[in-house]
Scaffold this active site. Structure first.
Site, short mmCIF file in Angstrom:
data_model
loop_
_atom_site.label_atom_id
_atom_site.label_comp_id
_atom_site.label_asym_id
_atom_site.label_seq_id
_atom_site.Cartn_x
_atom_site.Cartn_y
_atom_site.Cartn_z
N ALA A 15 39.82 36.39 36.76
CA ALA A 15 41.16 36.36 36.73
C ALA A 15 41.67 37.07 37.90
O ALA A 15 42.65 36.60 38.69
CB ALA A 15 41.67 36.93 35.68
N GLU A 35 39.32 48.05 41.30
CA GLU A 35 38.41 48.04 40.38
C GLU A 35 37.63 49.44 40.08
O GLU A 35 37.42 50.16 40.88
CB GLU A 35 37.08 47.23 41.01
N ASN A 43 32.46 41.62 34.05
CA ASN A 43 31.88 40.39 33.20
C ASN A 43 31.65 39.29 33.59
O ASN A 43 30.54 38.54 33.33
CB ASN A 43 32.50 40.35 31.82
N GLY A 49 27.09 31.12 34.83
CA GLY A 49 27.74 30.28 35.96
C GLY A 49 28.23 29.03 35.87
O GLY A 49 28.00 28.07 36.54
N ARG A 294 30.39 28.00 19.27
CA ARG A 294 29.51 29.34 19.21
C ARG A 294 29.65 29.99 18.16
O ARG A 294 28.86 30.49 17.50
CB ARG A 294 30.17 30.09 20.29
#
Ligand code: ADP
Length: 467
Positions: A15, A35, A43, A49, A294
């Site tokens: 994001a 950061e 994460n 990927g 999930r």
């Protein structure tokens, strides 16, 4: 003030970095990403990927019919009434743009698109690295080339607001060392257009996550980066943001109990679920649609128990003939996350599974492959491309780990953070990615966080540049 920027971004995951690139594309002069960890990417680097996009050129080339509306319907179904249709639409409709942006930044995709659980069309595009790093590194490089300033070990501590309540800047702790909360010194940074909180989830904040879901004790593993402690979220709540669905915390059904963190098993299981079966170790029988959403799968896996109620991980049985087409097989075998067996007998003996029912289950499964129909659990049989389950087998144990927080702060489709007291946006404050809540509802589908985090980063940048 110590320094001043148009756009201040907290967090360097999907994001945050997508927002940085988009803000620059739209002409922002001064953009900064802070950061808190030593490494960038959070994460967002710890996944297989893959990203679900609907309606891309690659899908067309492979003859796959799909569109944003179908993707939204799949996600609404998985969300079981709690997902936000408006947010899902905003994200899905931006899919082809997001796909192109990642290509422009240098991400490289495989030709093979993966089928993830709960989807009605094959749409999970995967980068060749099979890791989120295949998105993060090109985004980071592009952002820097465009002039975005990036600082690691810079932790966001607090929002700074003016007398009207508008967010006008942040307090940043420079030279921060994770785990040493008082390390470094504090500076005040001004944001003229806005502050974007892209600080991710709270999967590693055990007391906070356990307060939301008491079953998620310290005994439950976690796939996240260690920095996923939710401090950005908690600060926004303190500023009056609306909390949404904080107790909806997803566990990954592909996780292995035989390694720490996200590991290699996730990628292996994910690739192989469509053409493999998962069986209960005590009965030798399947117990789920291996490509259900999930939450459905993780809940069913957690019900596998021995007679004393102790965890009894299920077995994912994969045909080596197909598994070997993916490099994840070498990794799981090398690191003892999966094992190879020449026959059903050897497999049954090793894991102490009753042989006869297991043999029958495999024979039944192969018949379903022939017939193109799964009467046991209604699995989408086209996803397995007619591949049968024959020896030799590769077997991985399955036991879920905490993976993704569907809950977070409420945003509107412009990525503005909504105040609980007024139901109105908090001026100057934007949020995108896992720190937001309500997008996915009860169950987030696999491959659907990456495109959503990227899309809302882009949307937040657009909103800040319009403001
Ligand atoms: P998303 O996928 O939503 O973009 P990620 O978890 O990939 O989320 O990225 C969030 C990033 O934000 C991580 O790299 C994390 O270390 C960073 N982060 C979290 N809290 C802070 C904070 N207080 N200050 C600076 N960075 C933070």
């Amino acid at each position: 003030w110590h320094s001043e920027y148009d756009v201040v971004i907290i967090g360097s995951g999907f994001a945050g970095l997508a927002a940085a690139v988009e803000a620059k594309k739209l002409g922002a002069k001064r953009v900064v990403v802070f950061e808190k960890m030593g490494v960038y990417g959070g994460n967002s680097t710890l996944n297989a990927g893959q990203a679900c996009f609907a309606g891309t050129d690659l899908q067309k080339k492979l003859g796959i019919e799909d569109n944003a509306n179908l993707m939204v319907l799949d996600q609404l179904k998985a969300g079981r009434g709690l997902a936000s249709e408006a947010l899902l639409r905003a994200s899905a409709e931006l899919g082809p743009y997001v796909y192109q942006l990642t290509l422009d930044c240098g991400s490289k995709y495989r030709d093979h698109i993966i089928t993830t659980g709960g989807t009605s069309a094959t749409r999970s595009h995967q980068v060749i690295e099979r890791s989120g790093a295949g998105f993060i590194q090109p985004l980071l490089k592009t952002a820097r080339e465009m002039g975005v300033e990036t600082y690691n070990r810079h932790k966001f501590d607090h929002l700074i607001r003016d007398e009207k309540g508008r967010v006008i800047g942040v307090e940043i702790r420079r030279g921060y060392h994770f785990g040493k909360e008082e390390s470094g010194d504090v500076i005040q940074v001004r944001a003229t257009r806005g502050v974007l909180m892209a600080t991710g989830g709270f999967g590693y904040n055990i007391s906070f996550r356990q307060a939301q879901d008491p079953t998620l004790t310290s005994e439950v593993g976690c796939t996240n980066a260690k920095g996923a402690t939710g401090d950005g979220l908690i600060e926004m709540l303190a500023a009056g943001a609306t909390p949404v669905h904080l107790s909806h915390i997803q566990s990954g059904p592909w996780a292995s109990p035989d390694e720490g963190g996200f590991g290699y098993g996730a990628g292996f299981a994910l690739y192989n679920f469509p053409h493999s079966i998962a069986v209960d170790r005590t009965t030798g029988q399947r117990f789920m649609d291996e490509i259900a959403d999930r939450k459905t799968r993780a809940d069913l896996e957690l019900q596998r128990r021995d007679k004393d109620g102790k965890p009894n991980p299920a077995l994912l049985i994969v045909p080596k003939a197909e598994a070997k087409n993916d490099p994840s097989m070498e990794k799981v075998l090398k690191y003892n996350v999966a094992w190879e067996f020449d026959s059903v007998e050897a497999l049954a003996k090793h894991f102490d599974v009753p042989l006869k029912p297991l043999k029958q289950q495999i024979a039944d499964w192969n018949r379903y492959v022939d017939e193109g129909h799964d009467p046991q659990f209604g699995k989408r049989m086209d996803a397995g491309r007619g591949i049968k389950l024959t020896a030799p087998f590769i077997v991985q144990r399955l036991w879920p780990k905490v993976h993704y927080c569907q809950g977070g702060v409420q945003i509107n489709p412009k990525a503005e953070v909504i105040a609980a007291a007024t139901g109105q946006p908090i001026a100057g404050l934007y949020a995108a990615g896992e720190v937001t809540g309500g997008v996915h509802g009860v169950s987030r589908l696999g491959g659907c966080a990456t495109p959503e985090c990227l899309a809302f980063g882009i949307i937040a940048a657009r909103s800040m540049m319009e403001a």
